[in-house]
Design a protein around this motif. Structure first.
Motif, mmCIF file in Angstrom:
data_model
loop_
_atom_site.group_PDB
_atom_site.id
_atom_site.type_symbol
_atom_site.label_atom_id
_atom_site.label_comp_id
_atom_site.label_asym_id
_atom_site.label_seq_id
_atom_site.Cartn_x
_atom_site.Cartn_y
_atom_site.Cartn_z
ATOM 1 N N TYR A 110 0.835 -1.201 0.000
ATOM 2 C CA TYR A 110 0.000 0.000 0.000
ATOM 3 C C TYR A 110 0.870 1.251 0.000
ATOM 4 O O TYR A 110 0.620 2.189 -0.754
ATOM 5 C CB TYR A 110 -0.922 -0.017 1.224
ATOM 6 N N LYS A 111 1.909 1.253 0.827
ATOM 7 C CA LYS A 111 2.792 2.422 0.892
ATOM 8 C C LYS A 111 3.609 2.591 -0.384
ATOM 9 O O LYS A 111 3.999 3.701 -0.732
ATOM 10 C CB LYS A 111 3.728 2.304 2.090
ATOM 11 N N ALA A 112 3.870 1.489 -1.090
ATOM 12 C CA ALA A 112 4.651 1.541 -2.332
ATOM 13 C C ALA A 112 3.780 1.851 -3.548
ATOM 14 O O ALA A 112 4.270 1.829 -4.675
ATOM 15 C CB ALA A 112 5.382 0.220 -2.547
ATOM 16 N N HIS A 113 2.495 2.099 -3.353
ATOM 17 C CA HIS A 113 1.559 2.446 -4.432
ATOM 18 C C HIS A 113 1.460 1.340 -5.481
ATOM 19 O O HIS A 113 1.316 1.616 -6.670
ATOM 20 C CB HIS A 113 1.948 3.753 -5.115
ATOM 21 N N GLU A 114 1.513 0.083 -5.052
ATOM 22 C CA GLU A 114 1.490 -1.019 -6.017
ATOM 23 C C GLU A 114 0.125 -1.235 -6.652
ATOM 24 O O GLU A 114 0.029 -1.836 -7.707
ATOM 25 C CB GLU A 114 1.966 -2.307 -5.348
ATOM 26 N N PHE A 115 -0.921 -0.760 -6.017
ATOM 27 C CA PHE A 115 -2.259 -0.940 -6.577
ATOM 28 C C PHE A 115 -2.705 0.258 -7.395
ATOM 29 O O PHE A 115 -3.763 0.247 -7.992
ATOM 30 C CB PHE A 115 -3.265 -1.209 -5.455
ATOM 31 N N GLY A 116 -1.908 1.321 -7.412
ATOM 32 C CA GLY A 116 -2.230 2.477 -8.228
ATOM 33 C C GLY A 116 -2.761 3.637 -7.394
ATOM 34 O O GLY A 116 -2.701 3.635 -6.166
ATOM 35 N N ALA A 117 -3.286 4.625 -8.103
ATOM 36 C CA ALA A 117 -3.795 5.839 -7.463
ATOM 37 C C ALA A 117 -5.198 6.133 -7.984
ATOM 38 O O ALA A 117 -5.596 5.671 -9.050
ATOM 39 C CB ALA A 117 -2.878 7.016 -7.755
ATOM 40 N N CYS A 118 -5.927 6.915 -7.225
ATOM 41 C CA CYS A 118 -7.293 7.283 -7.603
ATOM 42 C C CYS A 118 -7.257 8.195 -8.835
ATOM 43 O O CYS A 118 -6.458 9.129 -8.899
ATOM 44 C CB CYS A 118 -7.974 7.995 -6.435
ATOM 45 N N PRO A 119 -8.136 7.945 -9.812
ATOM 46 C CA PRO A 119 -8.130 8.779 -11.016
ATOM 47 C C PRO A 119 -8.769 10.152 -10.828
ATOM 48 O O PRO A 119 -8.621 11.003 -11.703
ATOM 49 C CB PRO A 119 -8.924 7.950 -12.024
ATOM 50 N N ARG A 120 -9.456 10.387 -9.719
ATOM 51 C CA ARG A 120 -10.085 11.695 -9.501
ATOM 52 C C ARG A 120 -9.030 12.754 -9.216
ATOM 53 O O ARG A 120 -8.071 12.533 -8.497
ATOM 54 C CB ARG A 120 -11.053 11.639 -8.317
ATOM 55 N N THR A 121 -9.232 13.924 -9.748
ATOM 56 C CA THR A 121 -8.294 15.029 -9.557
ATOM 57 C C THR A 121 -8.290 15.528 -8.124
ATOM 58 O O THR A 121 -7.242 15.818 -7.563
ATOM 59 C CB THR A 121 -8.658 16.193 -10.504
ATOM 60 N N LEU A 122 -9.462 15.608 -7.498
ATOM 61 C CA LEU A 122 -9.549 16.150 -6.152
ATOM 62 C C LEU A 122 -9.014 15.206 -5.079
ATOM 63 O O LEU A 122 -8.891 15.600 -3.929
ATOM 64 C CB LEU A 122 -10.996 16.521 -5.836
ATOM 65 N N CYS A 123 -8.704 13.968 -5.428
ATOM 66 C CA CYS A 123 -8.147 13.024 -4.452
ATOM 67 C C CYS A 123 -6.629 13.143 -4.341
ATOM 68 O O CYS A 123 -6.026 12.491 -3.484
ATOM 69 C CB CYS A 123 -8.531 11.595 -4.812
ATOM 70 N N ASP A 124 -5.995 13.921 -5.183
ATOM 71 C CA ASP A 124 -4.546 14.151 -5.139
ATOM 72 C C ASP A 124 -3.742 12.855 -5.170
ATOM 73 O O ASP A 124 -2.872 12.625 -4.338
ATOM 74 C CB ASP A 124 -4.163 14.963 -3.899
ATOM 75 N N LYS A 125 -4.076 11.980 -6.121
ATOM 76 C CA LYS A 125 -3.369 10.710 -6.327
ATOM 77 C C LYS A 125 -3.334 9.849 -5.065
ATOM 78 O O LYS A 125 -2.308 9.301 -4.688
ATOM 79 C CB LYS A 125 -1.970 10.952 -6.862
ATOM 80 N N GLN A 126 -4.480 9.732 -4.422
ATOM 81 C CA GLN A 126 -4.613 8.901 -3.233
ATOM 82 C C GLN A 126 -4.404 7.441 -3.607
ATOM 83 O O GLN A 126 -4.887 6.977 -4.630
ATOM 84 C CB GLN A 126 -6.017 9.091 -2.627
#
Length: 129
Positions: free
Chosen positions: A5-21
């Protein structure tokens, strides 16, 4: 899984307002399907929406592998990784002008008062008498 999860292996949220959560994997059902009708989805903890897991050339992963409760149990276990809620709200605009709020009008219907009814045999105005 915390390291993934910390390594962003599953990706990021595509919404702009989520700031790449960072997103978490989740399934729509806990039972394995042989007909590929339970695909893996990605859950954004900030906007709390589900997104499709689109990997070009990737293999199909059944959502039952993670189940329906994985993302919520993960965030409950590691509460320090829970993101703050969204501070901004998306305001749709056309050519810079805000669009009227249709959904708020549908949720809260305006109660309109009726004109008071005039009893029969009563003059409409002082001039009628």
């Amino acid at each position: 899984m915390k390291a993934k999860y910390k390594a962003h292996e599953f990706g990021a949220c595509p919404r702009t307002l989520c700031d790449k959560q960072v997103v978490l994997p989740v399934g729509l059902s806990d039972t394995h399907s042989t007909s590929n009708d339970n695909p893996l989805k990605l859950f954004c903890p900030r906007c709390q929406e589900l997104y499709d897991h689109n990997v070009p050339g990737g293999n199909y992963i059944d959502g039952a592998f993670f189940g329906t409760t994985y993302a919520h149990l993960f965030l409950q276990t590691f509460s320090d990784l829970r993101p703050p809620p969204v501070s901004q709200r998306y305001v749709p605009r056309v050519f810079g002008f805000k669009i009227h709020k249709v959904e708020e009008q549908a949720l809260a219907p305006v109660v309109r008062e009726e004109w008071p009814k005039r009893p029969k045999n009563e003059p409409v105005s002082d001039w009628d008498s």
